[in-house]
Design a protein around this motif. Structure first.
Motif, mmCIF file in Angstrom:
data_model
loop_
_atom_site.group_PDB
_atom_site.id
_atom_site.type_symbol
_atom_site.label_atom_id
_atom_site.label_comp_id
_atom_site.label_asym_id
_atom_site.label_seq_id
_atom_site.Cartn_x
_atom_site.Cartn_y
_atom_site.Cartn_z
ATOM 1 N N ARG A 1 0.847 -1.191 0.000
ATOM 2 C CA ARG A 1 0.000 0.000 0.000
ATOM 3 C C ARG A 1 0.879 1.237 0.000
ATOM 4 N NH1 ARG A 1 -4.773 2.030 -1.613
ATOM 5 N NH2 ARG A 1 -5.101 4.050 -0.594
ATOM 6 N N VAL A 2 0.677 2.113 -0.992
ATOM 7 C CA VAL A 2 1.464 3.346 -1.101
ATOM 8 C C VAL A 2 0.533 4.525 -0.840
ATOM 9 C CG1 VAL A 2 2.974 4.751 -2.538
ATOM 10 C CG2 VAL A 2 2.978 2.252 -2.788
ATOM 11 N N ASN A 3 0.833 5.301 0.192
ATOM 12 C CA ASN A 3 -0.022 6.412 0.602
ATOM 13 C C ASN A 3 0.500 7.749 0.107
ATOM 14 O OD1 ASN A 3 -1.686 4.640 2.118
ATOM 15 N ND2 ASN A 3 -0.235 4.726 3.828
ATOM 16 N N GLU A 4 -0.406 8.716 0.105
ATOM 17 C CA GLU A 4 -0.019 10.096 -0.193
ATOM 18 C C GLU A 4 0.873 10.609 0.931
ATOM 19 O OE1 GLU A 4 -0.541 12.047 -2.666
ATOM 20 O OE2 GLU A 4 -2.169 11.139 -3.827
ATOM 21 N N PRO A 5 1.826 11.488 0.625
ATOM 22 C CA PRO A 5 2.654 12.054 1.700
ATOM 23 C C PRO A 5 1.811 12.927 2.614
ATOM 24 C CG PRO A 5 3.075 13.195 -0.362
ATOM 25 C CD PRO A 5 2.206 12.012 -0.704
ATOM 26 N N PHE A 6 2.144 12.895 3.899
ATOM 27 C CA PHE A 6 1.420 13.725 4.854
ATOM 28 C C PHE A 6 1.742 15.186 4.624
ATOM 29 C CE2 PHE A 6 1.488 15.981 8.973
ATOM 30 C CZ PHE A 6 0.125 15.943 9.229
ATOM 31 N N ASN A 7 0.696 15.983 4.464
ATOM 32 C CA ASN A 7 0.870 17.411 4.243
ATOM 33 C C ASN A 7 0.375 18.161 5.479
ATOM 34 O OD1 ASN A 7 1.114 19.994 3.335
ATOM 35 N ND2 ASN A 7 -0.330 19.807 1.646
ATOM 36 N N PRO A 8 1.287 18.747 6.263
ATOM 37 C CA PRO A 8 0.859 19.423 7.499
ATOM 38 C C PRO A 8 0.178 20.761 7.255
ATOM 39 C CG PRO A 8 3.215 19.718 7.171
ATOM 40 C CD PRO A 8 2.745 18.796 6.064
ATOM 41 N N LEU A 9 0.258 21.282 5.996
ATOM 42 C CA LEU A 9 -0.288 22.609 5.752
ATOM 43 C C LEU A 9 -1.787 22.679 6.001
ATOM 44 C CD1 LEU A 9 0.192 25.489 4.836
ATOM 45 C CD2 LEU A 9 -0.074 24.744 2.472
ATOM 46 N N PRO A 10 -2.615 21.737 5.463
ATOM 47 C CA PRO A 10 -4.051 21.831 5.754
ATOM 48 C C PRO A 10 -4.353 21.765 7.239
ATOM 49 C CG PRO A 10 -3.646 20.319 3.930
ATOM 50 C CD PRO A 10 -2.306 20.649 4.529
ATOM 51 N N VAL A 11 -3.606 20.922 7.969
ATOM 52 C CA VAL A 11 -3.831 20.820 9.415
ATOM 53 C C VAL A 11 -3.487 22.140 10.088
ATOM 54 C CG1 VAL A 11 -3.160 19.614 11.519
ATOM 55 C CG2 VAL A 11 -3.402 18.346 9.381
ATOM 56 N N ALA A 12 -2.325 22.724 9.684
ATOM 57 C CA ALA A 12 -1.918 23.997 10.279
ATOM 58 C C ALA A 12 -2.927 25.091 9.961
ATOM 59 C CB ALA A 12 -0.525 24.392 9.772
ATOM 60 N N VAL A 13 -3.401 25.098 8.705
ATOM 61 C CA VAL A 13 -4.399 26.104 8.319
ATOM 62 C C VAL A 13 -5.677 25.913 9.123
ATOM 63 C CG1 VAL A 13 -5.878 26.899 6.435
ATOM 64 C CG2 VAL A 13 -3.458 26.452 6.011
ATOM 65 N N GLY A 14 -6.076 24.640 9.286
ATOM 66 C CA GLY A 14 -7.272 24.358 10.075
ATOM 67 C C GLY A 14 -7.136 24.824 11.510
ATOM 68 N N VAL A 15 -5.951 24.588 12.096
ATOM 69 C CA VAL A 15 -5.720 25.019 13.480
ATOM 70 C C VAL A 15 -5.762 26.532 13.583
ATOM 71 C CG1 VAL A 15 -4.022 25.095 15.331
ATOM 72 C CG2 VAL A 15 -4.414 22.958 14.108
ATOM 73 N N VAL A 16 -5.123 27.209 12.605
ATOM 74 C CA VAL A 16 -5.114 28.681 12.623
ATOM 75 C C VAL A 16 -6.522 29.219 12.472
ATOM 76 C CG1 VAL A 16 -4.350 30.729 11.377
ATOM 77 C CG2 VAL A 16 -2.741 28.879 11.807
#
Length: 306
Positions: free
Chosen positions: A155-170
């Motif tokens: 199983r090959v997954n997409e790389p984790f992108n912290p930007l959406p999470v950071a934007v969501g937190v902000v």
């Protein structure tokens, strides 16, 4: 590292037949019939694909290792195992390969093995498959023994992108802070409204008392009381004038505010207050009542509300 050699086909009857092919009755010289090739299981050769515990999930762009181990029982000689296939497949690219030989004892018997470790780059996402990899082992019969590993899913997954999470937190923090700010502002506005209503109610009550005393009270005292009420109204209208002062009404100078043009229409009323402070004189009740009405109008208090 073991000395590689050509596999000796077992058992002895098979080995002899493999080395010296039989000549069939009636066959002419040079015409040789081939014996069937023994299987890897018959020769005690096994092949295991993938790491112990199964393939872990990987991320697209990662380079991971995929081991394939060929094992056999030691019988006085080693096998020459030749990898003839690759680990290339859709979404997967082989970028390297290494091998390592080893010996161990299993159930009282010595076992030899060769582990081929393939380095593979995951270039696509989804459920991919590492293909079956082909190996050849030369034999004494002149034909190589073919081995194939099993195809293994990965199983090959997409790389984790912290930007959406950071934007969501902000965004969440901004919404929270905005909510707190609005709540604080509403609370302050409510507090100010309550204070304003309380002050207006107090002014109305004092004006009601003054209305009831227009005929009976001493004119000078009555006017000075009315001036005090007007000063409290002006202190609420211009809070910057009395900031930090305990007694707000005492800090209000109606004469100066009139001269500065901040109290338009208050001239006549302020003159009456000044006349009362510096002497005064007898006044009829209707005069006090007219003065009271003028003050009510200047302060914006409706008589009917009283």
């Amino acid at each position: 590292m073991e000395n590689d050699s050509v596999v000796s086909v077992e058992p002895d009857s098979v080995r002899a037949s493999s080395v010296q092919p039989a000549v069939a009755n009636g066959d002419s010289a040079g015409e040789v019939s081939e014996l069937p090739m023994p299987s890897a299981e018959q020769l005690g050769i096994s092949i295991v694909s993938g790491p112990q515990g199964g393939m872990p999930a990987v991320t697209v762009g990662d380079t991971f290792e995929f081991p394939v181990t060929v094992s056999w029982g030691v019988q006085g000689s080693a096998l020459l195992v030749v990898p003839t296939g690759s680990a290339n497949a859709k979404g997967l690219t082989q970028v390297g390969m290494s091998q390592e030989s080893a010996r161990s004892v299993k159930d009282g018997a010595e076992v030899a093995s060769i582990t081929f470790t393939y380095k593979i780059v995951a270039e696509d996402t989804g459920s991919l498959n590492i293909p079956a990899i082909r190996f050849e082992i030369p034999t004494q019969v002149g034909r190589p023994l073919d081995l194939r590993s099993e195809s293994v899913p990965v199983r090959v997954n997409e790389p984790f992108n912290p930007l959406p999470v950071a934007v969501g937190v902000v965004v969440a923090l901004c919404v929270l802070l905005a909510g707190l700010w609005r709540a604080k502002r509403r609370a302050a506005a409510h507090k100010a409204a309550v204070a304003k209503n309380a002050a207006e109610s107090a002014l109305r009550e004092r004006m009601m008392v003054l209305k009831q005393r227009v005929n009976a009270a001493d004119s000078r005292e009555w006017l000075l009381e009315l001036e005090s009420v007007c000063k409290e109204y002006v202190a609420g209208r211009f809070p910057e004038l009395v900031e930090g002062v305990d007694n707000a009404a005492s800090a209000v100078n109606l004469d100066n505010l009139v001269k500065e043009g901040k109290l338009e229409g208050w001239n006549a009323l302020v003159e009456e207050f000044a006349h009362a402070r510096y002497g005064g004189g007898k006044r009829d009740g209707f005069e006090n009542r007219e003065t009271w009405k003028a003050a009510m109008k200047l302060m914006g208090i409706e008589e009917d509300s009283l």
